[in-house]
Design an enzyme around this catalytic site. Structure first.
Site, PDB file in Angstrom:
ATOM      1  N   THR A   1      -7.912   8.827   7.459  1.00  0.00           N
ATOM      2  CA  THR A   1      -8.909   8.215   8.345  1.00  0.00           C
ATOM      3  C   THR A   1      -8.978   6.703   8.091  1.00  0.00           C
ATOM      4  O   THR A   1      -8.657   6.228   7.001  1.00  0.00           O
ATOM      5  CB  THR A   1     -10.311   8.832   8.153  1.00  0.00           C
ATOM      6  OG1 THR A   1     -10.791   8.498   6.846  1.00  0.00           O
ATOM      7  CG2 THR A   1     -10.291  10.341   8.346  1.00  0.00           C
ATOM      8  N   GLY A   2      -9.399   5.980   9.137  1.00  0.00           N
ATOM      9  CA  GLY A   2      -9.474   4.516   9.020  1.00  0.00           C
ATOM     10  C   GLY A   2      -8.095   3.932   8.779  1.00  0.00           C
ATOM     11  O   GLY A   2      -7.932   2.953   8.055  1.00  0.00           O
ATOM     12  N   SER A  59      -5.838   0.030  10.017  1.00  0.00           N
ATOM     13  CA  SER A  59      -5.735  -1.289   9.390  1.00  0.00           C
ATOM     14  C   SER A  59      -5.966  -1.183   7.891  1.00  0.00           C
ATOM     15  O   SER A  59      -6.339  -0.124   7.371  1.00  0.00           O
ATOM     16  CB  SER A  59      -6.758  -2.258  10.005  1.00  0.00           C
ATOM     17  OG  SER A  59      -8.038  -2.036   9.439  1.00  0.00           O
ATOM     18  N   GLY A  60      -5.726  -2.283   7.208  1.00  0.00           N
ATOM     19  CA  GLY A  60      -6.085  -2.438   5.809  1.00  0.00           C
ATOM     20  C   GLY A  60      -5.507  -1.375   4.888  1.00  0.00           C
ATOM     21  O   GLY A  60      -4.338  -0.984   4.988  1.00  0.00           O
ATOM     22  N   ILE A  61      -6.368  -0.878   3.994  1.00  0.00           N
ATOM     23  CA  ILE A  61      -5.945   0.088   2.976  1.00  0.00           C
ATOM     24  C   ILE A  61      -5.458   1.389   3.619  1.00  0.00           C
ATOM     25  O   ILE A  61      -4.447   1.959   3.206  1.00  0.00           O
ATOM     26  CB  ILE A  61      -7.117   0.361   2.002  1.00  0.00           C
ATOM     27  CG1 ILE A  61      -7.385  -0.894   1.149  1.00  0.00           C
ATOM     28  CG2 ILE A  61      -6.827   1.567   1.113  1.00  0.00           C
ATOM     29  CD1 ILE A  61      -8.598  -0.796   0.248  1.00  0.00           C
ATOM     30  N   GLY A  62      -6.171   1.850   4.656  1.00  0.00           N
ATOM     31  CA  GLY A  62      -5.784   3.110   5.312  1.00  0.00           C
ATOM     32  C   GLY A  62      -4.389   3.024   5.900  1.00  0.00           C
ATOM     33  O   GLY A  62      -3.603   3.971   5.816  1.00  0.00           O
ATOM     34  N   SER A 112     -14.696   2.958  -4.484  1.00  0.00           N
ATOM     35  CA  SER A 112     -14.650   1.516  -4.746  1.00  0.00           C
ATOM     36  C   SER A 112     -15.163   1.275  -6.163  1.00  0.00           C
ATOM     37  O   SER A 112     -15.994   2.046  -6.661  1.00  0.00           O
ATOM     38  CB  SER A 112     -15.562   0.778  -3.757  1.00  0.00           C
ATOM     39  OG  SER A 112     -15.793  -0.550  -4.190  1.00  0.00           O
ATOM     40  N   TYR A 124     -23.879  -0.323  -0.134  1.00  0.00           N
ATOM     41  CA  TYR A 124     -22.458   0.017  -0.192  1.00  0.00           C
ATOM     42  C   TYR A 124     -22.140   0.676  -1.538  1.00  0.00           C
ATOM     43  O   TYR A 124     -21.508   1.741  -1.594  1.00  0.00           O
ATOM     44  CB  TYR A 124     -21.629  -1.259  -0.014  1.00  0.00           C
ATOM     45  CG  TYR A 124     -20.139  -1.058  -0.144  1.00  0.00           C
ATOM     46  CD1 TYR A 124     -19.411  -0.413   0.852  1.00  0.00           C
ATOM     47  CD2 TYR A 124     -19.447  -1.535  -1.260  1.00  0.00           C
ATOM     48  CE1 TYR A 124     -18.040  -0.236   0.731  1.00  0.00           C
ATOM     49  CE2 TYR A 124     -18.081  -1.367  -1.382  1.00  0.00           C
ATOM     50  CZ  TYR A 124     -17.384  -0.720  -0.385  1.00  0.00           C
ATOM     51  OH  TYR A 124     -16.022  -0.549  -0.503  1.00  0.00           O
TER      52      TYR A 124
END
Ligand SMILES: NC(=O)c1ccc[n+]([C@@H]2O[C@H](COP(=O)([O-])OP(=O)(O)OC[C@H]3O[C@@H](n4cnc5c(N)ncnc54)[C@H](O)[C@@H]3O)[C@@H](O)[C@H]2O)c1
Length: 257
Positions: free
Chosen positions: A16-17, A20-23, A141, A154
């Site tokens: 999921t996600g 872009s980025g880490i996904g 995280s 967060y």
């Protein structure tokens, strides 16, 4: 670093996600290691472009992790195409700056909606499709241990997923499914740069990235592919006895705190 040892040959995964980025880095790495990956994200153009860039063993699927009906539709698609699932990567996550005194109900609900409820809605409906030896990886995280100032909501959402996993590994006992949290330190993604620029302005954001890198024992921030390769390890048989942990891939950032 290019990895080509195909430890995930024939495995089917959902990330999921992943537009872009880490996904994206995770989805790309899982495919390089031999898996077929469903690239799940919010917008059609983004998922289609990401899946096309990764290659024929990636398929884009539009779904919002906070909507159970979207996730049910995703797993119905996985069932009809593959009939099974070997890995679920709950990566979609959001977080914004908001010191105590400024936190709104909307901000709280949005953050916990994606980062906690979204993880539940990603994992729970996947279970009936998951094979023995299957692996669930939730992207946490370092904020679960050391939330930066102004990032309490967060950080709390990331601490919450660690506890979900610590309980869930008992709920699925006997199924052969492993569940772990993989917690990155600072990773160079467009959203990191955008968030820092929004909070600090462009010039101070660049300085802040440099300062984070300087504080790290590794002397730098991470790349999405480095999170991808640890995810691949957690999904592989090499990690068959790794269950219920929070694994930090942070260049030693936590040790430096
Ligand atoms: N970048 C970092 O430094 C860092 C550090 C530690 C942890 N993380 C975690 O890694 C994960 C990915 O972060 P990133 O930096 O790559 O962020 P990103 O914003 O680049 O990527 C997140 C992706 O998730 C998607 N997304 C957001 N809400 C969604 C929803 N409701 N349903 C489906 N998709 C949704 C976005 O469209 C986006 O493509 C997050 O869980 C984040 O908390 C990031």
């Amino acid at each position: 670093m290019e990895s080509t040892n195909h430890v995930l040959k024939g495995k089917v995964a959902v990330v999921t996600g992943a537009a872009s980025g880490i996904g994206y880095g995770i989805a790309d790495e899982l495919v390089r290691q031999g898996a077929f990956v469903y690239v799940v994200d919010l917008r059609k153009t983004q998922v289609d472009e990401a899946a096309a860039a990764i290659g024929p063993n990636a398929l884009g699927f539009v779904a919002d992790v906070t909507k159970l009906s979207d996730m049910d539709a995703l797993y119905a698609e996985v069932k009809s195409r593959h009939g099974r699932l070997d890995a679920v990567i709950a990566n979609a996550g959001i977080g914004d700056h908001g010191p105590l005194g400024t936190i709104t109900e909307e901000q709280f609900d949005r953050t916990f909606g994606v980062n906690v409820k979204g993880v539940l809605f990603t994992v729970q409906p996947a279970l009936p499709l998951m094979t023995r030896g299957g692996s669930v990886v939730i992207i946490g995280s370092t904020a679960s241990e050391v939330p930066p100032p102004g990032m309490s909501i967060y950080g709390a959402s990331k601490a919450a997923v660690r506890n979900l996993v610590r309980s869930w590994v008992f709920d699925v006992k006997g199924s052969g499914i492993r569940m772990n949290v993989l917690s990155p330190g600072t990773v160079d993604t467009p959203s990191l740069r955008t968030a820092l620029t929004k909070a600090l302005g462009a010039e101070r954001a660049a300085v802040a990235v440099g300062a984070i890198a300087e504080r790290s024992p590794s002397g730098r921030i991470g790349t999405p592919r480095e999170i991808g390769s640890v995810t691949a390890f957690l999904c592989s048989d090499a990690a068959s006895y790794v269950n219920g942990v929070e694994l930090f891939a942070d260049g030693g950032l936590i040790a430096a705190v």
